[in-house]
Scaffold this motif. Sequence first.
Motif, PDB file in Angstrom:
ATOM      1  N   PHE A   1      13.611   6.039  -9.407  1.00  0.00           N
ATOM      2  CA  PHE A   1      12.581   6.163  -8.375  1.00  0.00           C
ATOM      3  C   PHE A   1      12.077   4.779  -7.959  1.00  0.00           C
ATOM      4  CE2 PHE A   1       7.988   6.223  -7.549  1.00  0.00           C
ATOM      5  CZ  PHE A   1       7.967   6.956  -6.380  1.00  0.00           C
ATOM      6  N   GLU A   2      11.787   3.930  -8.938  1.00  0.00           N
ATOM      7  CA  GLU A   2      11.270   2.602  -8.638  1.00  0.00           C
ATOM      8  C   GLU A   2      12.303   1.741  -7.920  1.00  0.00           C
ATOM      9  OE1 GLU A   2       9.887   1.300 -12.461  1.00  0.00           O
ATOM     10  OE2 GLU A   2       7.980   2.368 -12.244  1.00  0.00           O
ATOM     11  N   SER A   3      13.556   1.819  -8.334  1.00  0.00           N
ATOM     12  CA  SER A   3      14.578   1.027  -7.654  1.00  0.00           C
ATOM     13  C   SER A   3      14.806   1.529  -6.229  1.00  0.00           C
ATOM     14  CB  SER A   3      15.889   1.010  -8.449  1.00  0.00           C
ATOM     15  OG  SER A   3      16.521   2.276  -8.410  1.00  0.00           O
ATOM     16  N   PHE A   4      14.723   2.844  -6.034  1.00  0.00           N
ATOM     17  CA  PHE A   4      14.844   3.403  -4.685  1.00  0.00           C
ATOM     18  C   PHE A   4      13.714   2.875  -3.809  1.00  0.00           C
ATOM     19  CE2 PHE A   4      14.061   6.574  -1.409  1.00  0.00           C
ATOM     20  CZ  PHE A   4      15.339   6.848  -0.951  1.00  0.00           C
ATOM     21  N   ASN A   5      12.505   2.909  -4.333  1.00  0.00           N
ATOM     22  CA  ASN A   5      11.336   2.411  -3.599  1.00  0.00           C
ATOM     23  C   ASN A   5      11.486   0.937  -3.244  1.00  0.00           C
ATOM     24  OD1 ASN A   5       9.392   4.203  -2.848  1.00  0.00           O
ATOM     25  ND2 ASN A   5       8.115   3.911  -4.639  1.00  0.00           N
TER      26      ASN A   5
ATOM     27  N   PHE B   1       9.584  18.579 -18.083  1.00  0.00           N
ATOM     28  CA  PHE B   1       9.667  17.760 -16.876  1.00  0.00           C
ATOM     29  C   PHE B   1       9.182  16.343 -17.147  1.00  0.00           C
ATOM     30  CE2 PHE B   1       8.538  15.995 -12.801  1.00  0.00           C
ATOM     31  CZ  PHE B   1       9.620  16.353 -12.031  1.00  0.00           C
ATOM     32  N   TRP B   2       8.217  16.192 -18.045  1.00  0.00           N
ATOM     33  CA  TRP B   2       7.721  14.865 -18.378  1.00  0.00           C
ATOM     34  C   TRP B   2       8.849  13.997 -18.954  1.00  0.00           C
ATOM     35  CZ3 TRP B   2       6.770  12.499 -23.283  1.00  0.00           C
ATOM     36  CH2 TRP B   2       6.170  11.255 -23.178  1.00  0.00           C
ATOM     37  N   ILE B   3       9.667  14.583 -19.800  1.00  0.00           N
ATOM     38  CA  ILE B   3      10.809  13.850 -20.363  1.00  0.00           C
ATOM     39  C   ILE B   3      11.739  13.423 -19.234  1.00  0.00           C
ATOM     40  CG2 ILE B   3      12.832  14.019 -21.876  1.00  0.00           C
ATOM     41  CD1 ILE B   3      11.152  16.073 -23.531  1.00  0.00           C
ATOM     42  N   PHE B   4      12.019  14.353 -18.337  1.00  0.00           N
ATOM     43  CA  PHE B   4      12.858  14.041 -17.177  1.00  0.00           C
ATOM     44  C   PHE B   4      12.240  12.910 -16.353  1.00  0.00           C
ATOM     45  CE2 PHE B   4      13.733  14.816 -12.637  1.00  0.00           C
ATOM     46  CZ  PHE B   4      15.093  14.567 -12.638  1.00  0.00           C
ATOM     47  N   SER B   5      10.920  12.939 -16.172  1.00  0.00           N
ATOM     48  CA  SER B   5      10.270  11.910 -15.357  1.00  0.00           C
ATOM     49  C   SER B   5      10.400  10.525 -15.981  1.00  0.00           C
ATOM     50  CB  SER B   5       8.795  12.250 -15.135  1.00  0.00           C
ATOM     51  OG  SER B   5       8.021  12.000 -16.288  1.00  0.00           O
ATOM     52  N   VAL B   6      10.374  10.456 -17.295  1.00  0.00           N
ATOM     53  CA  VAL B   6      10.541   9.161 -17.972  1.00  0.00           C
ATOM     54  C   VAL B   6      11.951   8.623 -17.719  1.00  0.00           C
ATOM     55  CG1 VAL B   6      10.623   8.021 -20.224  1.00  0.00           C
ATOM     56  CG2 VAL B   6       8.791   9.644 -19.719  1.00  0.00           C
TER      57      VAL B   6
ATOM     58  N   THR C   1      23.838   1.631  -0.164  1.00  0.00           N
ATOM     59  CA  THR C   1      23.903   0.494  -1.084  1.00  0.00           C
ATOM     60  C   THR C   1      23.222   0.845  -2.398  1.00  0.00           C
ATOM     61  OG1 THR C   1      23.921  -1.072   0.748  1.00  0.00           O
ATOM     62  CG2 THR C   1      23.251  -1.924  -1.408  1.00  0.00           C
ATOM     63  N   TRP C   2      22.046   1.460  -2.310  1.00  0.00           N
ATOM     64  CA  TRP C   2      21.323   1.871  -3.512  1.00  0.00           C
ATOM     65  C   TRP C   2      22.147   2.859  -4.330  1.00  0.00           C
ATOM     66  CZ3 TRP C   2      19.376   6.757  -4.864  1.00  0.00           C
ATOM     67  CH2 TRP C   2      18.577   6.777  -6.005  1.00  0.00           C
ATOM     68  N   LEU C   3      22.748   3.831  -3.669  1.00  0.00           N
ATOM     69  CA  LEU C   3      23.582   4.803  -4.378  1.00  0.00           C
ATOM     70  C   LEU C   3      24.736   4.127  -5.115  1.00  0.00           C
ATOM     71  CD1 LEU C   3      23.798   7.748  -1.829  1.00  0.00           C
ATOM     72  CD2 LEU C   3      22.874   7.860  -4.145  1.00  0.00           C
TER      73      LEU C   3
ATOM     74  N   GLN D   1       0.836  -1.199   0.000  1.00  0.00           N
ATOM     75  CA  GLN D   1       0.000   0.000   0.000  1.00  0.00           C
ATOM     76  C   GLN D   1       0.876   1.256   0.000  1.00  0.00           C
ATOM     77  OE1 GLN D   1      -2.526   0.381   3.424  1.00  0.00           O
ATOM     78  NE2 GLN D   1      -3.519   2.225   2.672  1.00  0.00           N
ATOM     79  N   ARG D   2       1.943   1.249   0.784  1.00  0.00           N
ATOM     80  CA  ARG D   2       2.850   2.399   0.839  1.00  0.00           C
ATOM     81  C   ARG D   2       3.551   2.570  -0.511  1.00  0.00           C
ATOM     82  NH1 ARG D   2       4.096   7.272   2.160  1.00  0.00           N
ATOM     83  NH2 ARG D   2       6.246   7.616   2.681  1.00  0.00           N
ATOM     84  N   PHE D   3       3.955   1.463  -1.127  1.00  0.00           N
ATOM     85  CA  PHE D   3       4.606   1.529  -2.431  1.00  0.00           C
ATOM     86  C   PHE D   3       3.658   2.140  -3.463  1.00  0.00           C
ATOM     87  CE2 PHE D   3       5.780  -0.194  -6.573  1.00  0.00           C
ATOM     88  CZ  PHE D   3       7.132   0.123  -6.614  1.00  0.00           C
ATOM     89  N   THR D   4       2.404   1.709  -3.431  1.00  0.00           N
ATOM     90  CA  THR D   4       1.391   2.252  -4.345  1.00  0.00           C
ATOM     91  C   THR D   4       1.185   3.734  -4.079  1.00  0.00           C
ATOM     92  OG1 THR D   4       0.318   0.101  -4.483  1.00  0.00           O
ATOM     93  CG2 THR D   4      -1.000   2.010  -5.142  1.00  0.00           C
ATOM     94  N   GLN D   5       1.163   4.107  -2.822  1.00  0.00           N
ATOM     95  CA  GLN D   5       1.005   5.516  -2.463  1.00  0.00           C
ATOM     96  C   GLN D   5       2.176   6.349  -2.986  1.00  0.00           C
ATOM     97  OE1 GLN D   5       1.013   6.322   1.750  1.00  0.00           O
ATOM     98  NE2 GLN D   5       0.029   8.299   1.486  1.00  0.00           N
ATOM     99  N   MET D   6       3.374   5.815  -2.896  1.00  0.00           N
ATOM    100  CA  MET D   6       4.552   6.521  -3.422  1.00  0.00           C
ATOM    101  C   MET D   6       4.443   6.681  -4.939  1.00  0.00           C
ATOM    102  SD  MET D   6       6.599   7.401  -0.965  1.00  0.00           S
ATOM    103  CE  MET D   6       8.152   7.646  -1.767  1.00  0.00           C
ATOM    104  N   GLN D   7       3.983   5.640  -5.628  1.00  0.00           N
ATOM    105  CA  GLN D   7       3.793   5.707  -7.073  1.00  0.00           C
ATOM    106  C   GLN D   7       2.782   6.795  -7.426  1.00  0.00           C
ATOM    107  OE1 GLN D   7       5.281   4.192  -9.549  1.00  0.00           O
ATOM    108  NE2 GLN D   7       6.322   2.486  -8.621  1.00  0.00           N
ATOM    109  N   GLN D   8       1.674   6.830  -6.693  1.00  0.00           N
ATOM    110  CA  GLN D   8       0.646   7.838  -6.950  1.00  0.00           C
ATOM    111  C   GLN D   8       1.166   9.244  -6.668  1.00  0.00           C
ATOM    112  OE1 GLN D   8      -2.490   6.330  -4.450  1.00  0.00           O
ATOM    113  NE2 GLN D   8      -3.305   5.007  -6.068  1.00  0.00           N
ATOM    114  N   SER D   9       1.958   9.383  -5.624  1.00  0.00           N
ATOM    115  CA  SER D   9       2.543  10.693  -5.314  1.00  0.00           C
ATOM    116  C   SER D   9       3.496  11.128  -6.415  1.00  0.00           C
ATOM    117  CB  SER D   9       3.286  10.643  -3.978  1.00  0.00           C
ATOM    118  OG  SER D   9       2.401  10.436  -2.919  1.00  0.00           O
ATOM    119  N   PHE D  10       4.270  10.190  -6.922  1.00  0.00           N
ATOM    120  CA  PHE D  10       5.189  10.491  -8.015  1.00  0.00           C
ATOM    121  C   PHE D  10       4.398  10.948  -9.245  1.00  0.00           C
ATOM    122  CE2 PHE D  10       7.668   9.228 -11.776  1.00  0.00           C
ATOM    123  CZ  PHE D  10       8.863   9.902 -11.526  1.00  0.00           C
TER     124      PHE D  10
END
Length: 132
Positions: free
Chosen positions: A57-61, A46-51, A78-80, A23-32
């Motif tokens: 973003f997904e790997s961080f999540n 910004f849309w190009i940047f978001s793609v 580790t993620w960095l 649920q939190r992951f889905t919420q983060m996706q919706q916020s993004f």
Amino acid sequence: MSVLVSSMCQEQLPASGVPVSRQRFTQMQQSFQHYVREQTARNFKFWIFSVIIRPLFESFNNTVSTRNVEEMCQTVLTWLEQKCALPSLRPSVLESLRELSTTTSILSDPTSISKAAAEVVGEPSLSIQRPL
């Protein structure tokens, strides 16, 4: 008074932190997606940047844990190291750019990308995970 309320609230938090649920992951996706819509309305670029940034973003999540501060710091580092090093970033960005160039008319008609971005973020039923 506010210090007492803050202290009481913190006492109610679990000692191990709060694991990231589906649920939190889905919420983060919706916020993004909401953030991308807002920023793209201001500037279609910004849309190009978001793609390009979405895979990070997904790997961080998926990687970073918020169970406790120590674990969060460790998983962020580790993620960095794994995802933000140039050898990892290059293929990811290249794939995003390849996707943009094959699913939009950005190469043949760059002026139409603003319309494509507006359509994607302006239509709630459309996913902004992938370009047109």
